[in-house]
Design a protein around this motif. Structure first.
Motif, mmCIF file in Angstrom:
data_model
loop_
_atom_site.group_PDB
_atom_site.id
_atom_site.type_symbol
_atom_site.label_atom_id
_atom_site.label_comp_id
_atom_site.label_asym_id
_atom_site.label_seq_id
_atom_site.Cartn_x
_atom_site.Cartn_y
_atom_site.Cartn_z
ATOM 1 N N TYR A 1 -15.172 -40.562 -17.789
ATOM 2 C CA TYR A 1 -16.199 -39.669 -17.250
ATOM 3 C C TYR A 1 -16.289 -38.388 -18.086
ATOM 4 C CZ TYR A 1 -16.350 -42.508 -12.961
ATOM 5 O OH TYR A 1 -16.506 -43.534 -12.064
ATOM 6 N N VAL A 2 -15.131 -37.869 -18.473
ATOM 7 C CA VAL A 2 -15.108 -36.634 -19.261
ATOM 8 C C VAL A 2 -15.712 -36.865 -20.642
ATOM 9 C CG1 VAL A 2 -13.581 -34.946 -20.357
ATOM 10 C CG2 VAL A 2 -13.155 -35.656 -17.994
ATOM 11 N N ILE A 3 -15.343 -37.966 -21.284
ATOM 12 C CA ILE A 3 -15.883 -38.263 -22.615
ATOM 13 C C ILE A 3 -17.389 -38.506 -22.543
ATOM 14 C CG2 ILE A 3 -15.824 -39.905 -24.528
ATOM 15 C CD1 ILE A 3 -12.832 -40.291 -23.929
ATOM 16 N N ALA A 4 -17.834 -39.178 -21.474
ATOM 17 C CA ALA A 4 -19.273 -39.423 -21.320
ATOM 18 C C ALA A 4 -20.040 -38.117 -21.208
ATOM 19 C CB ALA A 4 -19.517 -40.293 -20.092
ATOM 20 N N ALA A 5 -19.492 -37.152 -20.465
ATOM 21 C CA ALA A 5 -20.145 -35.842 -20.364
ATOM 22 C C ALA A 5 -20.161 -35.151 -21.720
ATOM 23 C CB ALA A 5 -19.425 -34.985 -19.335
ATOM 24 N N ALA A 6 -19.070 -35.285 -22.470
ATOM 25 C CA ALA A 6 -18.980 -34.618 -23.773
ATOM 26 C C ALA A 6 -19.976 -35.171 -24.775
ATOM 27 C CB ALA A 6 -17.563 -34.748 -24.322
ATOM 28 N N GLU A 7 -20.438 -36.403 -24.568
ATOM 29 C CA GLU A 7 -21.424 -36.982 -25.489
ATOM 30 C C GLU A 7 -22.705 -36.168 -25.520
ATOM 31 O OE1 GLU A 7 -21.097 -41.619 -26.140
ATOM 32 O OE2 GLU A 7 -21.192 -41.175 -23.986
ATOM 33 N N ARG A 8 -22.989 -35.413 -24.462
ATOM 34 C CA ARG A 8 -24.175 -34.549 -24.459
ATOM 35 C C ARG A 8 -24.008 -33.380 -25.421
ATOM 36 N NH1 ARG A 8 -24.388 -33.030 -18.462
ATOM 37 N NH2 ARG A 8 -26.087 -31.669 -19.160
ATOM 38 N N ILE B 1 -21.548 -33.742 -28.145
ATOM 39 C CA ILE B 1 -21.134 -34.348 -29.416
ATOM 40 C C ILE B 1 -21.761 -35.742 -29.494
ATOM 41 C CG2 ILE B 1 -19.185 -34.763 -30.966
ATOM 42 C CD1 ILE B 1 -17.392 -33.280 -29.026
ATOM 43 N N PRO B 2 -23.005 -35.856 -29.915
ATOM 44 C CA PRO B 2 -23.634 -37.186 -30.010
ATOM 45 C C PRO B 2 -22.827 -38.108 -30.922
ATOM 46 C CG PRO B 2 -25.259 -35.430 -30.275
ATOM 47 C CD PRO B 2 -23.922 -34.770 -30.307
ATOM 48 N N GLY B 3 -22.656 -39.350 -30.482
ATOM 49 C CA GLY B 3 -21.930 -40.319 -31.291
ATOM 50 C C GLY B 3 -20.434 -40.138 -31.310
ATOM 51 N N VAL B 4 -19.906 -39.408 -30.334
ATOM 52 C CA VAL B 4 -18.469 -39.113 -30.350
ATOM 53 C C VAL B 4 -17.632 -40.384 -30.286
ATOM 54 C CG1 VAL B 4 -18.359 -38.769 -27.831
ATOM 55 C CG2 VAL B 4 -16.639 -37.720 -29.316
ATOM 56 N N ARG B 5 -18.083 -41.386 -29.551
ATOM 57 C CA ARG B 5 -17.279 -42.617 -29.429
ATOM 58 C C ARG B 5 -17.179 -43.358 -30.763
ATOM 59 N NH1 ARG B 5 -16.355 -43.650 -23.980
ATOM 60 N NH2 ARG B 5 -17.793 -42.587 -22.560
ATOM 61 N N ASP B 6 -18.213 -43.279 -31.582
ATOM 62 C CA ASP B 6 -18.176 -43.943 -32.878
ATOM 63 C C ASP B 6 -17.181 -43.268 -33.827
ATOM 64 O OD1 ASP B 6 -20.144 -45.698 -32.030
ATOM 65 O OD2 ASP B 6 -21.782 -44.450 -32.798
ATOM 66 N N ARG B 7 -16.875 -42.012 -33.579
ATOM 67 C CA ARG B 7 -15.956 -41.272 -34.441
ATOM 68 C C ARG B 7 -14.523 -41.276 -33.923
ATOM 69 N NH1 ARG B 7 -18.005 -35.382 -34.909
ATOM 70 N NH2 ARG B 7 -16.197 -35.313 -36.304
ATOM 71 N N LEU B 8 -14.318 -41.821 -32.722
ATOM 72 C CA LEU B 8 -13.030 -41.677 -32.044
ATOM 73 C C LEU B 8 -11.944 -42.550 -32.672
ATOM 74 C CD1 LEU B 8 -11.598 -40.314 -29.646
ATOM 75 C CD2 LEU B 8 -12.301 -42.253 -28.229
ATOM 76 N N LEU B 9 -10.860 -41.906 -33.113
ATOM 77 C CA LEU B 9 -9.674 -42.613 -33.593
ATOM 78 C C LEU B 9 -8.746 -42.935 -32.427
ATOM 79 C CD1 LEU B 9 -8.864 -40.498 -36.780
ATOM 80 C CD2 LEU B 9 -9.778 -42.824 -36.728
ATOM 81 N N TRP B 10 -8.459 -41.940 -31.610
ATOM 82 C CA TRP B 10 -7.629 -42.112 -30.418
ATOM 83 C C TRP B 10 -7.824 -40.908 -29.511
ATOM 84 C CZ3 TRP B 10 -4.440 -37.918 -30.290
ATOM 85 C CH2 TRP B 10 -3.964 -37.386 -31.492
ATOM 86 N N HIS B 11 -7.384 -41.064 -28.268
ATOM 87 C CA HIS B 11 -7.420 -39.930 -27.359
ATOM 88 C C HIS B 11 -6.146 -39.907 -26.529
ATOM 89 C CE1 HIS B 11 -8.956 -43.026 -24.536
ATOM 90 N NE2 HIS B 11 -8.397 -42.265 -23.593
#
Length: 497
Positions: A398-405, A407-417
């Motif tokens: 939920y937090v990452i989904a909100a952050a996409e607003r 940081i567009p494309g944040v999931r494509d850049r994600l190495l780990w969390h």
């Protein structure tokens, strides 16, 4: 020269230890964990580095004063302070974005007019003028002086000069932050901007007194600052100042009891059974922990401010991203929830479960010290959650989904969390459920005040976020100054001028 035992190595405790050592006392700090800083911690992995607690410094003058009073090297000689500009970027549910300059009223007015429409900036600017009046009325008693014996005056008097508002043929004045937003700011986006300052501490703006207007005012008036290398560097500098002043540190030393003799503290008892004698004890712990340490002895009398029970904590998600930071990236972005009522109801416990669309703070410092190389970025996401809540991957999503607003494309850049939960906050600070204390605020019957630094037990003092003047880095630093003043000068101490 008195022997002083300090329980805990949080920022308030460190501030008091340094000042007391400079005054000539023999100070020993007993910390149950293996490091200093309390909530000001750092997580490192694969060349990435993240602050896991506070990450920005408001009102740096508090720590400048600490370094001036405890040695020759000023704060800026020990850490690199960088003013964050813009101070913050807001992303509202309707897609509107507003970047606010740091410590510039004219700049903020112009930015809000451009983003939200003519008149929005002026309404916010007029609000800041009223907020300054509340600040002027409460700054000394709530930040710079020991808590007044007649603290009820602060509890009953609302310092914010609300604008009269006609409602149902009656004239009313805003008594809460939510009413200020609805009646004075008259724009849901401005209201969200205002309320985010209370929400950061888990305060419900529908119930938070109008006096909380001082929180956005402090950010506006004194600016927002970043410590190069992360805020953990500030904790390191304060710790090293303590060491330079001959403060003794014992890490992995859990205090299990405060000893008394003839109504006065006599020292502390440790988990290994040893006893450290002391003339004064400074406890930088949460109220429940203090109750255990004093073995049920009442340290507060009738008519005193009762200890707060923290209800809000923090969920932090640390993102290691491939790809460097784009030019023009804001250091801090607040992504506002599209469902304010549901979020507030969940935080207050009225509805169960995680918030599907939370308000999220996105921190993207431009700092080479935090990444393995320029081709990567370290991002910290945080949101407020109920204390004791069991956060999991669903919360993180939920937090990452909100952050996409932001940081567009944040999931494509994600190495780990990595996820830091209220349990992690509890482990670092000892606060029940990982609760995070709020700064002291006037009005509201005193429920947002914090207990005095002095106690009924002679020689026992409390310091840090759970004592006057409450939570937040500036307030922790001031609590250390107040405790040191009360010990060195005695009950007649009335704060620095």
């Amino acid at each position: 020269m008195a022997r002083i035992a300090v329980i805990g190595a949080g920022m308030g405790a460190l501030a008091s230890a340094a000042r007391l050592a400079v005054a000539g006392h023999r100070v020993a700090v007993y910390e149950r964990t293996q490091t200093y800083g309390g909530a000001v911690r750092r997580f490192q992995r694969d060349g990435f580095s993240f602050d896991t607690g506070p990450a920005l410094l408001p009102l740096p003058a508090v720590y400048r004063d600490l370094f001036v009073k405890t040695g020759k090297e000023p704060l800026e000689a020990c850490v690199e302070l960088v003013q964050v500009d813009p101070s913050v970027r807001h992303v509202f549910p309707d897609g509107t974005r507003a970047a606010l300059p740091n410590a510039s009223r004219a700049g903020v007015v112009a930015a809000l007019d451009e983003a939200l429409g003519p008149g929005a900036g002026q309404r916010w600017g007029d609000f800041l003028v009223r907020a300054r009046e509340a600040w002027d009325r409460t700054r000394r008693p709530l930040l710079e002086e020991p808590l007044w014996p007649n603290w009820q005056v602060l509890a009953e008097r609302e310092p914010y000069p609300a604008v009269p508002h006609k409602r149902l043929l009656r004239t009313r004045r805003a008594a809460t932050l939510a009413e200020i937003g609805a009646w004075e700011l008259r724009d849901p986006r401005l209201a969200a901007l205002l309320e985010s300052h209370a929400l950061a501490y888990g305060l419900d703006p529908r119930e938070t007194p109008a006096s909380a207007a001082v929180l956005p005012y402090m950010e506006h008036a004194f600016g927002t600052w970043y410590v190069r290398g992360g805020l953990r560097e500030l904790a390191r500098a304060v710790y090293e100042r303590c060491v330079a002043r001959k403060v003794e540190f014992r890490f992995g030393a859990e205090v299990t009891g405060v000893l008394e003799k003839d109504g006065r503290v006599a020292g502390v008892e440790l988990a290994d059974g040893t006893v450290a004698e002391a003339d004064f004890v400074v406890a930088g712990v949460a109220p429940a922990a203090l109750h255990r340490l004093t073995r049920g002895t009442a340290v507060r009398g009738d008519g005193e401010v009762p200890a707060q029970r923290g209800t809000a904590s923090r969920l932090t998600v640390l993102l290691a991203l491939r790809g460097g930071q784009p030019e023009g990236t804001a250091h801090r972005t607040v992504v506002h929830t599209p469902d304010r009522e549901s979020e507030l109801d969940a935080l207050s416990g009225r509805t169960p479960g995680p918030v599907a669309h939370p308000t999220v703070s996105v921190l993207r410092p431009d700092d080479p010290a935090l990444v393995p190389d320029p081709g990567h970025e370290a991002v910290t996401l945080s949101t407020v959650v109920p204390a004791g809540s069991q956060a999991d991957e669903r919360h993180a999503e939920y937090v990452i989904a909100a952050a996409e607003r932001a940081i567009p494309g944040v999931r494509d850049r994600l190495l780990w969390h990595e996820i830091r939960t209220p349990d992690d906050v509890a482990e670092a600070t000892g606060a029940e459920g990982g609760a995070v204390p709020a700064p002291a605020l006037a009005a509201a019957g005193g429920r947002l005040l914090h207990p005095s630094n002095s106690t009924r037990v002679e020689g026992l003092f409390t310091v840090g976020g759970w004592a006057h003047p409450g939570g937040g880095l500036p307030h922790a630093g001031m609590s250390g100054a107040l405790v040191a003043g009360l010990i060195v000068e005695g009950p007649e101490f009335r704060g620095s001028r």
